[in-house]
Design an enzyme around this catalytic site. Structure first.
Site: not given
Length: 721
Positions: A435, A468, A564, A592
């Site tokens: 990731h 984002y 968030r 993000h």
């Protein structure tokens, strides 16, 4: 020490917290300060959010509950407890969604002469139009599916809209038949009508009006819309497969037939018809949702694009054109060699990233490009540049994460295309998703080999970079370059570096590093030194990290969190979390970026990361955390956090009773962080066009309309000077 902070009463269940987050998104649909069409779009987003939530998270709970999995979560709830509580809360949210649509948004749209009409509201001309439309275009695409002793109940695909029917033979009311029809996905859900530019009718209403034409010799007694949400989680046993790509492709086919976790039916459906559906689809009563309006509100986002002449009811257009410290025509290598660059998207252009890869693909001195890809756009310029680089003879290594949820098919396609173009494609480590967001360009220069790097908090996706918010760093730092090389060697081969100079990676490494930093703040607080922690992330659910933050709070460390979405931490617990404040920002852009900052006894340090504080990110993914070493750039990042923290327009504050409330703005000037960043970007663009640019690396300033009173509040500890 942290075990004393593991009391289940101190934690909120993760899934219920996610529903609280979706409620904050729904709140944006109800917020009168938002443009009307954006409110409609937010309502559509709540639906797409909840669909994915059920496909993955609720599906996982259902599987655990089915085998009576006994272990409770951090909040003390078993899988069955969670499954029932989640569905109960989701039922309440459905009611609020449709109340928002029918009582607020549709009447407001009507005031603008935008109408979603029922069949009985159509003019004669409009009725004749939908009749022709059905006969000429819709009817040929529909396949009615009868269900009887020779024709079993058909498989109902995930997230498809369907119409269930009860019928009988004409003249024989005792005859009982059942059939189902899938609403075709090739037509718009909202069909524009003649005579008025913004009159629409739902596609399924047209079909239901004329559906009897498909059953000649039969009388339709009842029709009802319904939709099934299925388990769509991908179950890839990597240890048991020699070809990960083929296994993912195989699992994608199997996934379409996952078990049902949610059944939505049109309100007013007869008990007999509903029983037929629940029995055939095999869904429990608690997972059946009665819908008082059009099923599947995701159509709303597309509908807003069909509505004409009301652009004033949308957000003003914005494009971040500025690349900090770089002109569009600059040699990207010369610029980064001269100074590090920090970026905040979408306020700063994502072109800096695509330009690095593009110029690297063409530069004769570039020897190699290495990159991780988690989610990319359907027409990615980065993919094209990587292919061009390989064709130009450069060594190109790309790690494509083919297990990126709901992007698996897209990523499998790109992995195959990259291989065809001559790139070396790898799929990461067994059992771990990759990731991290890392690019390294290896270039031969007069003084030797130099590594150019981009590290970021968000995906290499030029489309999502427009909505984002993410941060990234361009640098040639030598120690970071060595670390980046070691990371790629670890991902592609057998390599276990004993240590890293500046970068930190998961699994385990980011957790250990953050725990060490928090422990140092605890020691500093106990010694009477300055001690605080500022963090921003998407989700906070890892119980060990939450317990560590509780320990810091109990020791006197001031903790400020911007989270968030999911948050399992609670504030205001006496002796536990009294020194923790937590904000959540939900607005035009999806927040993000991940920021982790520490007082460090007066020498404040700040790190950016691809990782949230979730167990999966810290234990089961390859993630990256990197420092901002340049003093000016670090100050700029601190100022970004400060602006976010002082937002009083889109911020909700977590309370001790676990609810989120808006900021009390009495006596304060409005400060919308996202609008502030857009305004700063526009000023920077104007300055660039007039050749009056701000100095490289200069920090973002607060909104010029911020009053001196609020300016004073924002410039003490918040700027970490």
């Amino acid at each position: 020490m942290t075990s004393k902070f593991k009391n289940p009463d101190y934690f909120t269940n993760r899934e219920l917290s996610w529903l609280d987050f979706n409620a904050r998104v729904l709140d944006e649909a109800r917020d009168k300060s938002n443009p009307l069409l954006e409110r409609v779009r937010f309502l559509g987003i709540t639906q797409s959010n909840v669909d994915e939530f059920f496909m993955v998270r609720v599906a996982s709970l259902a599987k655990l509950a089915a085998v009576n999995y006994p272990k409770p979560d951090a909040s003390g709830m078993t899988a069955e407890d969670q499954l029932l509580a989640v569905n109960a809360k989701a039922h309440d949210q459905v009611i609020k969604q449709y109340t928002t649509l029918t009582r607020m948004l549709l009447p407001l749209l009507g005031n603008l002469n935008v109408h979603l009409k029922a069949i009985d509201e159509l003019s004669e001309k409009q009725y004749r139009f939908i009749e022709r439309y059905f006969n000429n275009e819709i009817s040929p695409t529909i396949t009615p599916m009868a269900v009887d002793s020779s024709r079993p109940f058909p498989f109902i695909g995930n997230n498809t809209l369907n119409i269930a029917l009860r019928l009988h033979k004409s003249g024989d009311k005792h005859d009982k038949r059942f059939a189902t029809v899938q609403v075709p996905e090739i037509f718009p859900r909202t069909v524009r009508l003649p005579d008025a530019p913004n009159d629409f009718v739902m596609l399924e209403d047209i079909i239901k009006t004329f559906i009897g034409d498909l059953f000649i010799g039969y009388k339709v007694q009842e029709t009802a819309n319904y939709r099934v949400i299925r388990d769509m989680d991908l179950d890839v046993a990597e240890e048991d497969t020699s070809d990960l790509l083929k296994e993912v492709e195989h699992q994608l086919k199997k996934r379409e037939h996952g078990g049902a976790v949610r059944l939505e039916v049109e309100s007013g459906i007869s008990p007999a018809l509903q029983k037929r559906l629940t029995t055939s689809i095999k869904v429990p009563a608690y997972a059946v949702y009665s819908i008082g309006g059009p099923i599947d509100l995701t159509f709303l986002s597309k509908w807003t694009k069909q509505i004409s002449d009301h652009d004033d009811e949308k957000y003003p257009s914005f494009t971040g054109d500025q690349i900090p410290g770089m002109q569009p025509e600059d040699d990207v290598f010369a610029t980064i060699r001269d100074h590090d660059i920090i970026m905040q998207h979408p306020y700063d252009s994502f072109d800096a990233v695509t330009e690095l890869v593009r110029q690297a693909s063409l530069d004769d001195e570039v020897l190699a490009i290495k990159m991780t890809l988690y989610r990319v756009s359907a027409n990615s310029p980065i993919i094209k540049s990587l292919g061009q680089a390989a064709q130009n003879g450069k060594q190109v290594t790309v790690l494509v994460e083919v297990k990126a949820r709901f992007d698996e098919e897209n990523n499998v396609h790109w992995a195959q295309q990259l291989e065809k173009m001559g790139c070396h494609v790898i799929y990461g480590l067994i059992g771990l998703k990759t990731h991290c967001k890392l690019t390294m360009v290896v270039r031969r220069e007069p003084d030797g080999i130099r590594r150019y790097m981009h590290m970021g908090t968000g995906n290499y996706n030029d489309v999502t970079a427009h909505f984002y918010t993410d941060m990234g760093l361009l640098t040639t730092n030598t120690d970071m370059g060595i670390d980046a090389s070691n990371i790629f060697n670890m991902l592609s081969g057998y390599s276990e570096p004993p240590y890293f100079h500046q970068l930190h990676i998961s699994p385990d490494g980011i957790r250990d590093f953050l725990v060490a930093k928090i422990d140092q703040e605890i020691l500093n607080a106990k010694a009477g030194k300055t001690a605080w922690i500022d963090m921003k992330m998407n989700s906070l659910s890892d119980s060990d990290m939450i317990a560590k933050l509780y320990e810091a709070s109990a020791a006197g460390v001031k903790v400020r969190l911007v989270v968030r979405g999911i948050c399992c931490l609670n504030v205001g617990i006496p002796g536990v979390s009294e020194n923790i404040e937590l904000h959540s920002i939900v607005g035009r852009y999806l927040e993000h970026s991940r920021i982790y900052a520490f007082a460090n006894d007066g020498d404040a340090q700040l790190y950016l990361s691809s990782a949230d504080l979730m167990t999966r990110n810290l234990n089961r993914r390859v993630e990256l955390l990197f420092p901002i070493l340049n003093g000016d750039l670090r100050q700029q990042a601190f100022n970004i956090f400060a602006t976010l923290w002082h937002d009083n327009v889109k911020t909700r504050v977590l309370q001790a009773d676990r609810t989120y409330t808006r900021v009390d703005r009495r006596g304060l000037d409005l400060l919308d962080a996202q609008s502030t960043f857009m305004h700063q970007a526009e000023l920077a663009n104007q300055a660039q066009s007039s050749h009056d640019q701000r100095p490289t690396g200069a920090p973002h300033q607060f909104h010029p309309m911020l009053s001196p009173k609020n300016q004073a509040k924002s410039t003490d500890r918040s700027l970490h000077k």
